[in-house]
Design a protein around this motif. Structure first.
Motif, PDB file in Angstrom:
ATOM      1  N   ASN A  66      82.847   5.205  54.041  1.00  0.00           N
ATOM      2  CA  ASN A  66      84.165   5.725  53.987  1.00  0.00           C
ATOM      3  C   ASN A  66      84.170   6.756  52.936  1.00  0.00           C
ATOM      4  OD1 ASN A  66      86.961   5.874  54.316  1.00  0.00           O
ATOM      5  ND2 ASN A  66      87.336   3.853  53.141  1.00  0.00           N
ATOM      6  N   ASP A  67      84.562   7.771  52.930  1.00  0.00           N
ATOM      7  CA  ASP A  67      84.919   8.775  51.702  1.00  0.00           C
ATOM      8  C   ASP A  67      85.582   9.882  52.145  1.00  0.00           C
ATOM      9  OD1 ASP A  67      83.983   9.894  49.352  1.00  0.00           O
ATOM     10  OD2 ASP A  67      82.033  10.949  50.204  1.00  0.00           O
ATOM     11  N   ILE A  68      86.896   9.466  52.474  1.00  0.00           N
ATOM     12  CA  ILE A  68      87.946  10.338  53.033  1.00  0.00           C
ATOM     13  C   ILE A  68      88.868  10.529  51.833  1.00  0.00           C
ATOM     14  CG2 ILE A  68      87.979  10.217  55.469  1.00  0.00           C
ATOM     15  CD1 ILE A  68      90.065   7.760  55.158  1.00  0.00           C
ATOM     16  N   ASP A  69      90.196  11.099  52.001  1.00  0.00           N
ATOM     17  CA  ASP A  69      91.048  11.147  51.031  1.00  0.00           C
ATOM     18  C   ASP A  69      91.645   9.551  50.480  1.00  0.00           C
ATOM     19  OD1 ASP A  69      90.951  13.560  50.900  1.00  0.00           O
ATOM     20  OD2 ASP A  69      92.574  14.180  52.185  1.00  0.00           O
ATOM     21  N   LYS A  70      91.737   9.371  49.340  1.00  0.00           N
ATOM     22  CA  LYS A  70      91.961   8.085  48.746  1.00  0.00           C
ATOM     23  C   LYS A  70      93.295   7.433  49.495  1.00  0.00           C
ATOM     24  CE  LYS A  70      88.317   9.446  47.084  1.00  0.00           C
ATOM     25  NZ  LYS A  70      87.396   9.192  47.970  1.00  0.00           N
ATOM     26  N   GLY A 121      77.607  17.224  55.458  1.00  0.00           N
ATOM     27  CA  GLY A 121      76.514  16.497  56.100  1.00  0.00           C
ATOM     28  C   GLY A 121      75.757  15.828  54.941  1.00  0.00           C
ATOM     29  N   TYR A 122      75.918  16.038  53.901  1.00  0.00           N
ATOM     30  CA  TYR A 122      74.968  15.299  52.849  1.00  0.00           C
ATOM     31  C   TYR A 122      74.815  13.807  52.933  1.00  0.00           C
ATOM     32  CZ  TYR A 122      72.507  14.601  48.313  1.00  0.00           C
ATOM     33  OH  TYR A 122      71.348  14.476  47.293  1.00  0.00           O
ATOM     34  N   SER A 123      75.741  13.073  52.854  1.00  0.00           N
ATOM     35  CA  SER A 123      75.496  11.548  53.050  1.00  0.00           C
ATOM     36  C   SER A 123      74.887  11.335  54.318  1.00  0.00           C
ATOM     37  CB  SER A 123      76.706  10.959  52.800  1.00  0.00           C
ATOM     38  OG  SER A 123      77.808  11.590  53.417  1.00  0.00           O
ATOM     39  N   ALA A 124      75.393  12.071  55.351  1.00  0.00           N
ATOM     40  CA  ALA A 124      74.979  11.893  56.781  1.00  0.00           C
ATOM     41  C   ALA A 124      73.572  12.033  56.781  1.00  0.00           C
ATOM     42  CB  ALA A 124      75.967  12.681  57.775  1.00  0.00           C
ATOM     43  N   THR A 144      82.722  12.817  60.949  1.00  0.00           N
ATOM     44  CA  THR A 144      84.050  13.363  60.959  1.00  0.00           C
ATOM     45  C   THR A 144      84.422  14.113  59.810  1.00  0.00           C
ATOM     46  OG1 THR A 144      85.030  11.340  59.844  1.00  0.00           O
ATOM     47  CG2 THR A 144      84.732  11.327  62.310  1.00  0.00           C
ATOM     48  N   ASP A 145      85.077  15.213  59.632  1.00  0.00           N
ATOM     49  CA  ASP A 145      85.797  16.039  58.984  1.00  0.00           C
ATOM     50  C   ASP A 145      86.976  16.729  59.342  1.00  0.00           C
ATOM     51  OD1 ASP A 145      84.540  16.500  55.685  1.00  0.00           O
ATOM     52  OD2 ASP A 145      85.655  18.214  56.632  1.00  0.00           O
ATOM     53  N   HIS A 146      87.696  17.132  58.466  1.00  0.00           N
ATOM     54  CA  HIS A 146      88.841  18.146  59.024  1.00  0.00           C
ATOM     55  C   HIS A 146      88.419  19.565  59.320  1.00  0.00           C
ATOM     56  CE1 HIS A 146      92.112  15.631  57.694  1.00  0.00           C
ATOM     57  NE2 HIS A 146      92.071  15.705  56.563  1.00  0.00           N
ATOM     58  N   ASN A 157      91.130  14.616  62.434  1.00  0.00           N
ATOM     59  CA  ASN A 157      91.332  13.258  61.379  1.00  0.00           C
ATOM     60  C   ASN A 157      90.417  12.453  61.448  1.00  0.00           C
ATOM     61  OD1 ASN A 157      92.766  10.683  60.877  1.00  0.00           O
ATOM     62  ND2 ASN A 157      93.763  11.823  59.644  1.00  0.00           N
ATOM     63  N   ALA A 158      89.831  11.815  60.521  1.00  0.00           N
ATOM     64  CA  ALA A 158      88.556  10.810  60.571  1.00  0.00           C
ATOM     65  C   ALA A 158      89.192   9.400  61.128  1.00  0.00           C
ATOM     66  CB  ALA A 158      88.055  10.540  59.312  1.00  0.00           C
ATOM     67  N   LEU A 159      90.388   9.292  60.901  1.00  0.00           N
ATOM     68  CA  LEU A 159      90.824   7.731  61.247  1.00  0.00           C
ATOM     69  C   LEU A 159      91.170   7.900  62.846  1.00  0.00           C
ATOM     70  CD1 LEU A 159      93.099   6.406  58.420  1.00  0.00           C
ATOM     71  CD2 LEU A 159      90.596   6.048  58.748  1.00  0.00           C
ATOM     72  N   ILE A 191      79.796  15.732  46.954  1.00  0.00           N
ATOM     73  CA  ILE A 191      78.871  14.906  47.648  1.00  0.00           C
ATOM     74  C   ILE A 191      78.368  13.848  46.971  1.00  0.00           C
ATOM     75  CG2 ILE A 191      77.888  17.033  48.913  1.00  0.00           C
ATOM     76  CD1 ILE A 191      75.535  17.144  46.725  1.00  0.00           C
ATOM     77  N   VAL A 192      77.655  12.830  47.447  1.00  0.00           N
ATOM     78  CA  VAL A 192      77.618  11.594  46.972  1.00  0.00           C
ATOM     79  C   VAL A 192      76.333  11.766  46.040  1.00  0.00           C
ATOM     80  CG1 VAL A 192      78.058   9.938  48.740  1.00  0.00           C
ATOM     81  CG2 VAL A 192      76.022  10.661  48.816  1.00  0.00           C
ATOM     82  N   GLY A 193      75.495  12.573  46.081  1.00  0.00           N
ATOM     83  CA  GLY A 193      74.240  12.687  45.265  1.00  0.00           C
ATOM     84  C   GLY A 193      73.298  11.809  45.652  1.00  0.00           C
ATOM     85  N   LEU A 232      83.279   8.234  57.824  1.00  0.00           N
ATOM     86  CA  LEU A 232      84.642   8.838  57.783  1.00  0.00           C
ATOM     87  C   LEU A 232      84.805  10.208  56.492  1.00  0.00           C
ATOM     88  CD1 LEU A 232      86.736   5.296  57.974  1.00  0.00           C
ATOM     89  CD2 LEU A 232      86.100   6.824  59.750  1.00  0.00           C
ATOM     90  N   GLY A 233      85.010  11.240  56.638  1.00  0.00           N
ATOM     91  CA  GLY A 233      84.909  12.250  55.877  1.00  0.00           C
ATOM     92  C   GLY A 233      83.167  12.561  55.554  1.00  0.00           C
ATOM     93  N   SER A 234      82.800  13.604  56.277  1.00  0.00           N
ATOM     94  CA  SER A 234      81.312  13.786  56.047  1.00  0.00           C
ATOM     95  C   SER A 234      81.282  15.235  55.291  1.00  0.00           C
ATOM     96  CB  SER A 234      80.718  13.954  57.359  1.00  0.00           C
ATOM     97  OG  SER A 234      80.626  12.927  58.287  1.00  0.00           O
TER      98      SER A 234
HETATM   99  C1  LIG Z   1      84.040  13.503  49.313  1.00  0.00           C
HETATM  100  S1  LIG Z   1      83.958  14.835  50.570  1.00  0.00           S
HETATM  101  C2  LIG Z   1      82.806  14.094  51.621  1.00  0.00           C
HETATM  102  C3  LIG Z   1      81.271  14.367  51.267  1.00  0.00           C
HETATM  103  C4  LIG Z   1      80.369  13.409  51.871  1.00  0.00           C
HETATM  104  N1  LIG Z   1      80.334  12.204  52.135  1.00  0.00           N
HETATM  105  C5  LIG Z   1      79.037  13.747  51.264  1.00  0.00           C
HETATM  106  O1  LIG Z   1      78.601  12.937  50.391  1.00  0.00           O
HETATM  107  O2  LIG Z   1      78.251  14.434  51.817  1.00  0.00           O
HETATM  108  C6  LIG Z   1      85.441  14.339  51.684  1.00  0.00           C
HETATM  109  C7  LIG Z   1      85.464  15.065  52.861  1.00  0.00           C
HETATM  110  O3  LIG Z   1      86.326  14.397  53.771  1.00  0.00           O
HETATM  111  C8  LIG Z   1      87.389  15.320  54.453  1.00  0.00           C
HETATM  112  N2  LIG Z   1      88.413  14.195  54.556  1.00  0.00           N
HETATM  113  C9  LIG Z   1      89.267  13.820  53.675  1.00  0.00           C
HETATM  114  N3  LIG Z   1      90.079  12.999  54.213  1.00  0.00           N
HETATM  115  C10 LIG Z   1      89.952  13.242  55.867  1.00  0.00           C
HETATM  116  C11 LIG Z   1      90.549  12.653  56.699  1.00  0.00           C
HETATM  117  N4  LIG Z   1      91.612  11.770  56.720  1.00  0.00           N
HETATM  118  N5  LIG Z   1      89.855  13.159  57.953  1.00  0.00           N
HETATM  119  C12 LIG Z   1      89.066  13.845  58.085  1.00  0.00           C
HETATM  120  N6  LIG Z   1      88.383  14.465  57.146  1.00  0.00           N
HETATM  121  C13 LIG Z   1      88.827  14.221  55.768  1.00  0.00           C
HETATM  122  C14 LIG Z   1      87.508  16.250  53.248  1.00  0.00           C
HETATM  123  O4  LIG Z   1      87.884  17.510  53.854  1.00  0.00           O
HETATM  124  C15 LIG Z   1      85.936  16.374  52.645  1.00  0.00           C
HETATM  125  O5  LIG Z   1      85.290  17.445  53.643  1.00  0.00           O
END
Ligand SMILES: C[S@@+](CC[C@H](N)C(=O)[O-])C[C@H]1O[C@@H](n2cnc3c(N)ncnc32)[C@H](O)[C@@H]1O
Length: 208
Positions: A130-134, A65-68, A84-86, A113-115, A36-38, A60-62
């Protein structure tokens, strides 16, 4: 992360407020080693959202829900965070936390998929986080720009990637993805961009 731990602790001590919902989410992150972002970044996200008078936020990548939750608390009564989240487990957890916080009306959670989900959204967002896979960071840029209103913010986490962006070894694909992302956003004339060395690096782009 990249900031000296004593400095991190000092900053944390300045803003420490008891908050049962955040504390429960942080405890879960600790147990599950979930990123989580902290609080430091959370409060920055909240401040950015308030500074631009945000009503609609897209994440993108929730995760769960912490950051949300930080965004939702920064929005007016009729504001909305679109998550959004997988993972449907993450959605269920997030909705539970939002209910406990009394903010369930301020969140919409899409699993997939977030995108792809973002592509179906109505443009005009005030903030996109934006916090999805890099690997998908670069692909998120044109999409985010098309969905933001002029003056809106595109905020991306982990853009110093534990400091590895400055290491000579370029064989790590994730480091390359983060570098490519930063290069891309700094080169776009339609974005005004800064990279803040907060926690793991946060890149903030304002759409002109
Ligand atoms: C770093 S965590 C998010 C943390 C969140 N933003 C927080 O701080 O509370 C990344 C999340 O995004 C999801 N994720 C990564 N790439 C994704 C994508 N392309 N589509 C949907 N979810 C994705 C991962 O499964 C994971 O739950």
């Amino acid at each position: 992360m990249i900031v000296e731990p004593r400095i991190e602790s000092y900053i944390a001590s300045l803003g420490a407020q008891p908050d049962p919902v955040l504390a429960a989410m942080e405890a879960l992150a600790e147990r599950r080693h979930f990123p989580i972002v902290g609080r430091q970044t959370g409060s920055l996200l909240s401040l950015f959202a308030k500074a631009v008078g945000a009503r609609r936020v897209l994440e993108l990548g929730s995760g769960y829900g912490y950051s949300a939750l930080w965004f939702a608390r920064a929005l007016p009564e009729d504001g909305m965070v679109i998550c959004t989240d997988h993972s449907s487990d993450n959605r269920d957890l997030a909705l539970g936390y939002f209910r406990t916080a009394g903010l369930e009306k301020r969140v919409e959670f899409h699993v997939g998929n977030a995108l792809a989900i973002a592509r179906d959204q109505k443009p005009g967002f005030d903030v996109i986080f934006n916090d999805i896979d890099k690997e998908d960071y670069a692909a998120s840029v044109p999409l985010a720009v098309s969905l933001l209103r002029s003056g809106g913010l595109f905020i991306t986490d982990n853009t110093l990637w534990k400091g590895k962006v400055v290491e000579a070894d370029t064989s790590d694909a994730l480091v390359e993805s983060v570098r490519a992302f930063n290069k891309l956003v700094f080169s776009r004339p339609d974005l005004e961009t800064v990279l803040l060395p907060v926690r793991d690096g946060i890149t903030v782009c304002r759409k002109k």
